[in-house]
Design a protein around this motif. Structure first.
Motif, PDB file in Angstrom:
ATOM      1  N   GLU A 172       2.832  89.205  17.550  1.00 33.76           N
ATOM      2  CA  GLU A 172       4.058  89.099  16.753  1.00 33.76           C
ATOM      3  C   GLU A 172       5.284  88.817  17.628  1.00 33.76           C
ATOM      4  OE1 GLU A 172       4.682  92.608  14.310  1.00 33.76           O
ATOM      5  OE2 GLU A 172       2.529  92.896  14.244  1.00 33.76           O
ATOM      6  N   LEU A 173       5.178  89.086  18.918  1.00 33.52           N
ATOM      7  CA  LEU A 173       6.319  88.956  19.830  1.00 33.52           C
ATOM      8  C   LEU A 173       6.367  87.605  20.535  1.00 33.52           C
ATOM      9  CD1 LEU A 173       6.010  92.525  21.369  1.00 33.52           C
ATOM     10  CD2 LEU A 173       7.591  91.786  19.576  1.00 33.52           C
ATOM     11  N   ALA A 174       5.391  86.760  20.273  1.00 34.09           N
ATOM     12  CA  ALA A 174       5.331  85.452  20.933  1.00 34.09           C
ATOM     13  C   ALA A 174       6.615  84.671  20.677  1.00 34.09           C
ATOM     14  CB  ALA A 174       4.125  84.670  20.435  1.00 34.09           C
ATOM     15  N   GLY A 175       7.149  84.084  21.737  1.00 32.76           N
ATOM     16  CA  GLY A 175       8.338  83.264  21.634  1.00 32.76           C
ATOM     17  C   GLY A 175       9.648  84.029  21.705  1.00 32.76           C
ATOM     18  N   ALA A 176       9.577  85.347  21.854  1.00 33.75           N
ATOM     19  CA  ALA A 176      10.791  86.165  21.919  1.00 33.75           C
ATOM     20  C   ALA A 176      10.818  86.942  23.236  1.00 33.75           C
ATOM     21  CB  ALA A 176      10.839  87.152  20.756  1.00 33.75           C
TER      22      ALA A 176
ATOM     23  N   LEU B  59      10.981  93.920  31.363  1.00 31.45           N
ATOM     24  CA  LEU B  59      11.593  92.802  30.659  1.00 31.45           C
ATOM     25  C   LEU B  59      10.668  91.587  30.738  1.00 31.45           C
ATOM     26  CD1 LEU B  59      13.984  91.498  29.181  1.00 31.45           C
ATOM     27  CD2 LEU B  59      15.007  91.056  31.445  1.00 31.45           C
ATOM     28  N   PHE B  60      10.270  91.103  29.572  1.00 28.81           N
ATOM     29  CA  PHE B  60       9.380  89.948  29.470  1.00 28.81           C
ATOM     30  C   PHE B  60      10.141  88.775  28.874  1.00 28.81           C
ATOM     31  CE2 PHE B  60       6.700  93.665  29.375  1.00 28.81           C
ATOM     32  CZ  PHE B  60       5.638  93.323  30.197  1.00 28.81           C
ATOM     33  N   ASP B  61       9.833  87.567  29.359  1.00 24.12           N
ATOM     34  CA  ASP B  61      10.461  86.368  28.806  1.00 24.12           C
ATOM     35  C   ASP B  61       9.717  85.919  27.548  1.00 24.12           C
ATOM     36  OD1 ASP B  61       8.162  85.025  29.694  1.00 24.12           O
ATOM     37  OD2 ASP B  61       9.172  84.151  31.435  1.00 24.12           O
ATOM     38  N   GLU B  62      10.140  84.778  26.985  1.00 23.00           N
ATOM     39  CA  GLU B  62       9.528  84.295  25.746  1.00 23.00           C
ATOM     40  C   GLU B  62       8.059  83.948  25.903  1.00 23.00           C
ATOM     41  OE1 GLU B  62      11.889  82.185  27.696  1.00 23.00           O
ATOM     42  OE2 GLU B  62      13.338  83.413  26.663  1.00 23.00           O
TER      43      GLU B  62
ATOM     44  N   LYS C 121      19.575 104.583  37.730  1.00 20.51           N
ATOM     45  CA  LYS C 121      20.505 104.038  38.711  1.00 20.51           C
ATOM     46  C   LYS C 121      20.514 102.509  38.769  1.00 20.51           C
ATOM     47  CE  LYS C 121      20.727 108.046  41.740  1.00 20.51           C
ATOM     48  NZ  LYS C 121      21.446 108.819  40.818  1.00 20.51           N
ATOM     49  N   GLY C 122      19.448 101.862  38.328  1.00 24.01           N
ATOM     50  CA  GLY C 122      19.371 100.408  38.417  1.00 24.01           C
ATOM     51  C   GLY C 122      19.708  99.676  37.139  1.00 24.01           C
ATOM     52  N   LEU C 123      20.391 100.341  36.200  1.00 29.24           N
ATOM     53  CA  LEU C 123      20.671  99.692  34.924  1.00 29.24           C
ATOM     54  C   LEU C 123      21.543  98.458  35.075  1.00 29.24           C
ATOM     55  CD1 LEU C 123      21.093 102.639  32.402  1.00 29.24           C
ATOM     56  CD2 LEU C 123      19.097 101.201  32.839  1.00 29.24           C
ATOM     57  N   SER C 124      22.431  98.425  36.073  1.00 27.38           N
ATOM     58  CA  SER C 124      23.271  97.235  36.249  1.00 27.38           C
ATOM     59  C   SER C 124      22.415  96.042  36.679  1.00 27.38           C
ATOM     60  CB  SER C 124      24.387  97.494  37.254  1.00 27.38           C
ATOM     61  OG  SER C 124      23.862  97.793  38.519  1.00 27.38           O
ATOM     62  N   MET C 125      21.396  96.278  37.500  1.00 33.91           N
ATOM     63  CA  MET C 125      20.486  95.188  37.892  1.00 33.91           C
ATOM     64  C   MET C 125      19.703  94.696  36.676  1.00 33.91           C
ATOM     65  SD  MET C 125      19.306  96.457  41.716  1.00 33.91           S
ATOM     66  CE  MET C 125      17.633  96.336  41.287  1.00 33.91           C
ATOM     67  N   LEU C 126      19.265  95.632  35.846  1.00 31.20           N
ATOM     68  CA  LEU C 126      18.553  95.255  34.632  1.00 31.20           C
ATOM     69  C   LEU C 126      19.472  94.474  33.698  1.00 31.20           C
ATOM     70  CD1 LEU C 126      16.121  95.312  32.741  1.00 31.20           C
ATOM     71  CD2 LEU C 126      16.838  97.602  32.019  1.00 31.20           C
ATOM     72  N   ALA C 127      20.723  94.895  33.590  1.00 29.51           N
ATOM     73  CA  ALA C 127      21.687  94.198  32.730  1.00 29.51           C
ATOM     74  C   ALA C 127      21.851  92.744  33.169  1.00 29.51           C
ATOM     75  CB  ALA C 127      23.034  94.919  32.750  1.00 29.51           C
ATOM     76  N   LYS C 128      21.923  92.503  34.470  1.00 26.18           N
ATOM     77  CA  LYS C 128      22.068  91.139  34.989  1.00 26.18           C
ATOM     78  C   LYS C 128      20.842  90.297  34.660  1.00 26.18           C
ATOM     79  CE  LYS C 128      25.105  92.532  38.726  1.00 26.18           C
ATOM     80  NZ  LYS C 128      25.236  92.769  40.160  1.00 26.18           N
ATOM     81  N   ARG C 129      19.661  90.866  34.865  1.00 29.90           N
ATOM     82  CA  ARG C 129      18.421  90.128  34.581  1.00 29.90           C
ATOM     83  C   ARG C 129      18.279  89.870  33.073  1.00 29.90           C
ATOM     84  NH1 ARG C 129      14.970  86.827  37.150  1.00 29.90           N
ATOM     85  NH2 ARG C 129      15.416  88.106  38.963  1.00 29.90           N
ATOM     86  N   LEU C 130      18.637  90.853  32.268  1.00 32.36           N
ATOM     87  CA  LEU C 130      18.585  90.710  30.814  1.00 32.36           C
ATOM     88  C   LEU C 130      19.528  89.596  30.366  1.00 32.36           C
ATOM     89  CD1 LEU C 130      17.548  91.733  28.084  1.00 32.36           C
ATOM     90  CD2 LEU C 130      19.322  93.487  28.157  1.00 32.36           C
ATOM     91  N   SER C 131      20.716  89.574  30.931  1.00 28.80           N
ATOM     92  CA  SER C 131      21.692  88.533  30.612  1.00 28.80           C
ATOM     93  C   SER C 131      21.128  87.152  30.961  1.00 28.80           C
ATOM     94  CB  SER C 131      22.986  88.797  31.375  1.00 28.80           C
ATOM     95  OG  SER C 131      23.920  87.797  31.119  1.00 28.80           O
ATOM     96  N   ARG C 132      20.457  87.054  32.095  1.00 31.87           N
ATOM     97  CA  ARG C 132      19.878  85.782  32.533  1.00 31.87           C
ATOM     98  C   ARG C 132      18.746  85.342  31.593  1.00 31.87           C
ATOM     99  NH1 ARG C 132      18.687  86.851  38.285  1.00 31.87           N
ATOM    100  NH2 ARG C 132      20.841  87.470  38.446  1.00 31.87           N
ATOM    101  N   VAL C 133      17.848  86.279  31.281  1.00 28.08           N
ATOM    102  CA  VAL C 133      16.718  85.956  30.414  1.00 28.08           C
ATOM    103  C   VAL C 133      17.199  85.560  29.018  1.00 28.08           C
ATOM    104  CG1 VAL C 133      14.715  86.967  29.209  1.00 28.08           C
ATOM    105  CG2 VAL C 133      14.995  87.294  31.665  1.00 28.08           C
ATOM    106  N   MET C 134      18.298  86.183  28.577  1.00 23.83           N
ATOM    107  CA  MET C 134      18.820  85.889  27.249  1.00 23.83           C
ATOM    108  C   MET C 134      19.697  84.638  27.238  1.00 23.83           C
ATOM    109  SD  MET C 134      17.297  88.115  25.540  1.00 23.83           S
ATOM    110  CE  MET C 134      17.979  87.572  23.989  1.00 23.83           C
TER     111      MET C 134
END
Length: 150
Positions: A25-29, A116-119, A131-144
């Motif tokens: 169900e998550l394919a493509g997202a 974090l998985f891509d489409e 402590k690493g939420l800012s790194m995750l935020a950057k990667r999430l922003s990039r993936v999105m």
């Protein structure tokens, strides 16, 4: 798990809250899989950030799946877990993984932990701890595909 590994299936879940999810169900997202535990203070402190990302990127297709990973026998009591899900506003699907089937599939050892998985359902980023939420935020922003940082 290593970067570029494929997302595991969500099998062996003791109970789903807010609807069940199958990998197909998550394919493509893009998908953010979040591991937490009711007995983890840091997990509770980071939930507002998770909810912010869920809501911020919902219109861009982000799917958030939380996995409750019990750390003790007491953590396997479903009632208090469901109460915490409601209390903290986790309206997305939450798997109660009392048998550690998903935990094992992800080879996860920590809470909070974020995958974090891509489409294409390939792992793009892994983060453990608050402590690493800012790194995750950057990667999430990039993936999105978003220029601004979350």
């Amino acid at each position: 798990m290593k970067l570029r590994d494929e997302m595991p299936e969500f099998t062996g879940v003791a109970e789903w809250v807010n609807g069940s999810v199958a990998k197909a169900e998550l394919a493509g997202a893009p998908v953010l899989v979040h591991f937490w535990s009711i007995s983890c203070h840091s997990c509770k402190e980071t939930l507002p950030q998770l909810i912010e990302w869920r809501d911020q990127y919902r219109d861009k297709g982000l799917r958030v799946i939380s996995i409750h990973m019990p750390r003790s026998e007491k953590d396997t009591e479903v009632g208090p877990v469901k109460e915490a899900i409601q209390q903290y506003g986790l309206t997305h699907p939450v798997a109660i993984d009392n048998n550690h089937k998903i935990v094992d599939a992800y080879q996860n050892q920590y809470v909070p932990a974020y995958y974090l998985f891509d489409e294409e359902q390939k792992l793009r980023h892994y983060q453990a701890g608050e402590k690493g939420l800012s790194m995750l935020a950057k990667r999430l922003s990039r993936v999105m595909g978003s220029e601004e940082l979350a």
